[in-house]
Design a protein around this motif. Structure first.
Motif, PDB file in Angstrom:
ATOM      1  N   PRO A  23       0.847  -1.207   0.000  1.00  0.00           N
ATOM      2  CA  PRO A  23       0.000   0.000   0.000  1.00  0.00           C
ATOM      3  C   PRO A  23       0.876   1.248   0.000  1.00  0.00           C
ATOM      4  CG  PRO A  23      -0.657  -1.531   1.740  1.00  0.00           C
ATOM      5  CD  PRO A  23       0.632  -2.042   1.183  1.00  0.00           C
ATOM      6  N   GLN A  24       0.429   2.275  -0.668  1.00  0.00           N
ATOM      7  CA  GLN A  24       1.113   3.573  -0.637  1.00  0.00           C
ATOM      8  C   GLN A  24       0.175   4.536   0.063  1.00  0.00           C
ATOM      9  OE1 GLN A  24       4.197   3.987  -2.257  1.00  0.00           O
ATOM     10  NE2 GLN A  24       4.161   1.806  -2.746  1.00  0.00           N
ATOM     11  N   PRO A  25       0.285   4.650   1.391  1.00  0.00           N
ATOM     12  CA  PRO A  25      -0.718   5.435   2.133  1.00  0.00           C
ATOM     13  C   PRO A  25      -0.705   6.914   1.758  1.00  0.00           C
ATOM     14  CG  PRO A  25       0.547   4.064   3.618  1.00  0.00           C
ATOM     15  CD  PRO A  25       1.247   4.012   2.297  1.00  0.00           C
ATOM     16  N   THR A  26      -1.855   7.511   1.918  1.00  0.00           N
ATOM     17  CA  THR A  26      -2.004   8.958   1.766  1.00  0.00           C
ATOM     18  C   THR A  26      -2.138   9.532   3.180  1.00  0.00           C
ATOM     19  OG1 THR A  26      -4.380   8.605   1.627  1.00  0.00           O
ATOM     20  CG2 THR A  26      -3.182   8.792  -0.459  1.00  0.00           C
ATOM     21  N   SER A  29      -5.235   8.210   4.688  1.00  0.00           N
ATOM     22  CA  SER A  29      -5.453   6.771   4.883  1.00  0.00           C
ATOM     23  C   SER A  29      -4.471   6.164   5.883  1.00  0.00           C
ATOM     24  CB  SER A  29      -5.329   6.021   3.548  1.00  0.00           C
ATOM     25  OG  SER A  29      -3.980   6.005   3.097  1.00  0.00           O
ATOM     26  N   PHE A  32      -5.352   3.981   8.975  1.00  0.00           N
ATOM     27  CA  PHE A  32      -5.832   2.621   8.699  1.00  0.00           C
ATOM     28  C   PHE A  32      -4.668   1.644   8.752  1.00  0.00           C
ATOM     29  CE2 PHE A  32      -6.673  -0.952   5.891  1.00  0.00           C
ATOM     30  CZ  PHE A  32      -7.985  -1.308   6.200  1.00  0.00           C
ATOM     31  N   TRP A  33      -3.577   1.998   8.066  1.00  0.00           N
ATOM     32  CA  TRP A  33      -2.426   1.088   7.970  1.00  0.00           C
ATOM     33  C   TRP A  33      -1.635   1.044   9.273  1.00  0.00           C
ATOM     34  CZ3 TRP A  33      -3.288  -2.082   4.298  1.00  0.00           C
ATOM     35  CH2 TRP A  33      -3.930  -1.657   3.135  1.00  0.00           C
ATOM     36  N   HIS A  54     -14.922   4.030   2.952  1.00  0.00           N
ATOM     37  CA  HIS A  54     -13.743   3.267   2.573  1.00  0.00           C
ATOM     38  C   HIS A  54     -13.776   3.012   1.083  1.00  0.00           C
ATOM     39  CE1 HIS A  54     -10.331   0.616   3.358  1.00  0.00           C
ATOM     40  NE2 HIS A  54     -10.802  -0.071   2.345  1.00  0.00           N
ATOM     41  N   PRO A  55     -12.759   3.334   0.299  1.00  0.00           N
ATOM     42  CA  PRO A  55     -11.573   4.031   0.778  1.00  0.00           C
ATOM     43  C   PRO A  55     -11.865   5.478   1.187  1.00  0.00           C
ATOM     44  CG  PRO A  55     -11.493   3.710  -1.619  1.00  0.00           C
ATOM     45  CD  PRO A  55     -12.710   3.030  -1.128  1.00  0.00           C
ATOM     46  N   PRO A  56     -11.083   5.979   2.141  1.00  0.00           N
ATOM     47  CA  PRO A  56     -11.284   7.358   2.592  1.00  0.00           C
ATOM     48  C   PRO A  56     -10.677   8.368   1.620  1.00  0.00           C
ATOM     49  CG  PRO A  56      -9.471   6.369   3.794  1.00  0.00           C
ATOM     50  CD  PRO A  56     -10.008   5.304   2.885  1.00  0.00           C
TER      51      PRO A  56
ATOM     52  N   ASP B 136      -7.624  -0.575  -7.425  1.00  0.00           N
ATOM     53  CA  ASP B 136      -7.055   0.556  -6.701  1.00  0.00           C
ATOM     54  C   ASP B 136      -5.629   0.220  -6.251  1.00  0.00           C
ATOM     55  OD1 ASP B 136      -8.407   2.983  -4.674  1.00  0.00           O
ATOM     56  OD2 ASP B 136      -6.410   2.193  -4.291  1.00  0.00           O
ATOM     57  N   PRO B 137      -4.649   1.033  -6.616  1.00  0.00           N
ATOM     58  CA  PRO B 137      -3.257   0.706  -6.288  1.00  0.00           C
ATOM     59  C   PRO B 137      -3.006   0.578  -4.779  1.00  0.00           C
ATOM     60  CG  PRO B 137      -3.344   2.459  -7.919  1.00  0.00           C
ATOM     61  CD  PRO B 137      -4.762   2.223  -7.456  1.00  0.00           C
ATOM     62  N   GLU B 138      -3.696   1.372  -3.980  1.00  0.00           N
ATOM     63  CA  GLU B 138      -3.475   1.275  -2.533  1.00  0.00           C
ATOM     64  C   GLU B 138      -4.256   0.130  -1.890  1.00  0.00           C
ATOM     65  OE1 GLU B 138      -4.337   4.822  -0.296  1.00  0.00           O
ATOM     66  OE2 GLU B 138      -3.796   3.886   1.610  1.00  0.00           O
ATOM     67  N   TRP B 139      -5.526  -0.028  -2.274  1.00  0.00           N
ATOM     68  CA  TRP B 139      -6.421  -0.910  -1.531  1.00  0.00           C
ATOM     69  C   TRP B 139      -6.596  -2.285  -2.159  1.00  0.00           C
ATOM     70  CZ3 TRP B 139      -7.144   1.061   3.083  1.00  0.00           C
ATOM     71  CH2 TRP B 139      -7.065   2.451   3.233  1.00  0.00           C
ATOM     72  N   PRO B 142      -2.284  -4.681  -3.703  1.00  0.00           N
ATOM     73  CA  PRO B 142      -1.461  -5.509  -2.797  1.00  0.00           C
ATOM     74  C   PRO B 142      -2.025  -6.912  -2.548  1.00  0.00           C
ATOM     75  CG  PRO B 142      -1.667  -3.270  -1.933  1.00  0.00           C
ATOM     76  CD  PRO B 142      -2.624  -3.381  -3.083  1.00  0.00           C
ATOM     77  N   THR B 254     -15.555  -1.469  -5.185  1.00  0.00           N
ATOM     78  CA  THR B 254     -16.178  -1.533  -3.858  1.00  0.00           C
ATOM     79  C   THR B 254     -17.059  -0.317  -3.600  1.00  0.00           C
ATOM     80  OG1 THR B 254     -14.200  -0.518  -2.892  1.00  0.00           O
ATOM     81  CG2 THR B 254     -14.328  -2.919  -2.839  1.00  0.00           C
ATOM     82  N   SER B 255     -16.906   0.726  -4.411  1.00  0.00           N
ATOM     83  CA  SER B 255     -17.718   1.935  -4.244  1.00  0.00           C
ATOM     84  C   SER B 255     -18.847   2.022  -5.266  1.00  0.00           C
ATOM     85  CB  SER B 255     -16.834   3.185  -4.377  1.00  0.00           C
ATOM     86  OG  SER B 255     -15.754   3.144  -3.473  1.00  0.00           O
TER      87      SER B 255
END
Lengths: 151, 401
Positions: A23-26, A29, A32-33, A54-56, B136-139, B142, B254-255
């Motif tokens: 994951p590349q958090p913002t 976000s 969460f991680w 979610h996602p935020p 989604d690259p983040e969610w 992975p 998911t949205s």
């Protein structure tokens, strides 16, 4: 791991080719991680309207509120849809084949993409009750995954 | 846009498949010339050139953004050039750009060009790119998501929530192959398929087997669009845009706006009806259903919403052979992504170009005799949106002007 090693040798891939994406958090976000790292599943709830998102994103999608609380989730979900991957996945995941990717639905009202693990693939069915498990995929990151309740 | 205000007067296309020695530029220049020749106009009449930015190819895109196309094809009176993209929905967003230019009055003739060469990339580059494109690259990424696993989940949910069987999903591949066999430029036009062959091919992402997954292709196409007034003057059989209807749902699956996706695209429910109503036509008036879906189960989800069968039963319709060449409900007459090959932003454009060919009576062996009206669609992202368009070689009720 042997299947993973095989494709690496077969195609002459480098170690870098075999690194799984993390994951590349913002800024919005990261909590969460940070929580999953401590094996806690949290969701972001808007303080103004109570929506779980979610996602935020930087502000609430419903009311544009900017104040939030990160709330402990029940850790339960139901299986909404799934697929079982057998072939043609990015190389770092080759060693995991076959593996399950799924859309899970949390009682808090949000959905997530995840893996269903520790399960009999033949027994998977939509609506199946799941509970969260935590997979420490690196020093820094832990992915929440799901397994059938009671397994 | 008034009904029938704009029309397409010519198309061009090159063979789709694996052509590593054929650059995007070669494709683009070739299809441009073919389309202008087919339109029967002079290249100096072209006042705007719109290129579809293509997926992954930075150098070609840069050239598009910096105005290469009009210079290369000798469009000496070109006033406007631009690139428009919305992934798989690009055929729609490009055409809207074209209609805006035509409405501005700056020019009455616009050329649209698409070119794609996936064969320049390695398998892992493609797998990695499309994993992150569909998810989604983040969610999502992975977790080992791929575009196929996304489509597989959608298929699994559709099978779970409707009476549809996996054999019926396989029959869509068989039908699309039958259409592709009639197309000289299709990637897959030489070998017939059977339901058994499709079901027995290697499992890729349950429930999708290898032959239920589209294959990336090199290819390209182009068309010339003009005002209805000029079209009637210069073209024997122009194809008029009668109506559109659009909706956007999400980035991440998911949205998705509609939570019960017995058909994710189908959840866009009454969209096709809106397009029919705006055209002043109904499903019974359609001679062809040019569906863009990229995956066979999604073809069924779209077909479910077109008013020809009860939602959830379009699998039975396709399996009965009624959507095959010669049948009463022709679908995706170029074989779409499963038959032509998947050219990224170009699948929707190839479906649009085939739609025009059909209505111009230029579809060769795939020609649906006497076709007057059809509905076509496109959509992009991870099933992010859907756009329906009704086209006709006549305007019901005549011209507004």
């Amino acid at each position: 791991m042997s299947q993973n090693q095989d494709i690496k040798e077969l195609l002459g891939l480098s170690d870098a080719d075999m690194v799984k994406p993390l994951p590349q958090p913002t800024p919005w976000s990261r909590p969460f991680w940070e929580a999953t790292r401590e094996h806690r599943l949290v969701l972001r709830r808007c303080d103004s309207c109570g929506t779980y998102q979610h996602p935020p994103y930087p502000y609430c999608e419903v009311c544009w509120g900017e104040e939030f609380s990160w709330v402990e989730a029940a850790g339960r979900a139901s299986l909404f849809a799934f697929s079982v991957n057998h072939f043609a996945v990015p190389f770092p995941f080759w060693g995991d084949l076959p593996y399950v990717t799924a859309i899970v639905e949390l009682p808090e009202g949000v959905r997530m993409i995840s893996n269903v693990v520790e399960c009999d693939h033949e027994a998977l069915h939509d609506g199946m009750e799941l509970e969260v498990v935590f997979d420490d995929v690196s020093e820094e990151y832990t992915l929440p995954k799901w397994k059938p309740v009671g397994r | 846009m008034a009904k029938g205000e704009f029309a397409v007067i010519g198309t061009g296309e090159v063979p789709y498949g694996s052509y590593p020695d054929r650059s995007e530029f070669e494709i683009a220049y070739r299809v441009a010339k073919l389309a202008i020749e087919d339109a029967g106009i002079d290249k100096d009449e072209v006042g705007a050139v719109i290129g579809a930015a293509h997926i992954m190819g930075d150098s070609y895109n840069t050239e598009l953004f910096f105005g290469r196309l009009p210079e290369a094809i000798g469009a000496r009176n070109c006033k406007i050039t631009a690139s428009t993209i919305s992934g798989g929905a690009s055929s729609f967003s490009i055409r809207k750009t074209v209609e805006g230019i035509l409405a501005s009055g700056e020019t009455d003739t616009v050329l649209v060009v698409h070119a794609q060469r996936f064969s320049q990339f390695s398998v892992n580059q493609l797998a990695t790119y499309f994993a992150a494109a569909g998810s989604d690259p983040e969610w999502d990424v992975p977790y080992g998501m791929t575009y196929n696993s996304l489509a597989a989940m959608v298929t699994q949910a559709y099978l779970d929530r409707t009476p549809t069987t996996i054999e019926e999903v396989a029959s869509v591949c068989v039908t699309l192959r039958k259409w592709a066999m009639l197309q000289p430029n299709a990637m897959f036009n030489s070998k017939e398929l059977t339901v058994e062959k499709v079901l027995n091919s290697k499992m890729v992402a349950y429930p999708l087997t290898n032959l239920m997954c589209n294959v990336l292709a090199d290819g390209g196409c182009a068309y010339v669009m003009t005002t209805a007034e000029k079209a009637r003057r210069v073209c024997q059989k122009p194809v008029y845009v009668l109506s559109d209807a659009s909706d956007y749902s999400h980035r991440s699956i998911t949205s998705a706006k509609v939570k019960d996706f017995s058909g994710i695209v189908g959840s866009l429910g009454t969209l096709a009806n809106r397009a029919y109503e705006r055209a002043g036509l109904g499903p019974e008036d359609m001679d062809i259903f040019e569906i863009y879906a990229s995956y066979p189960s999604v073809t069924l989800m779209v077909l479910d919403t077109l008013g020809v069968t009860e939602p959830g039963t379009s699998g039975q319709l396709v399996a009965s052979g009624k959507c095959d060449p010669g049948g009463p409900f022709p679908i995706s007459t170029n074989g779409e992504a499963m038959g032509m090959g998947h050219t990224g932003t170009g699948v929707g454009l190839s479906v649009f170009v085939e739609s025009v060919r059909q209505l111009q009576g230029k579809a060769g062996r795939a020609q649906v005799e006497g076709a007057r009206f059809l509905i076509e669609n496109c959509g992009g992202g991870a099933f992010m949106d859907c756009h329906f368009t009704v086209l006709g070689n006549e305007v019901p009720g005549g011209f507004a002007s």
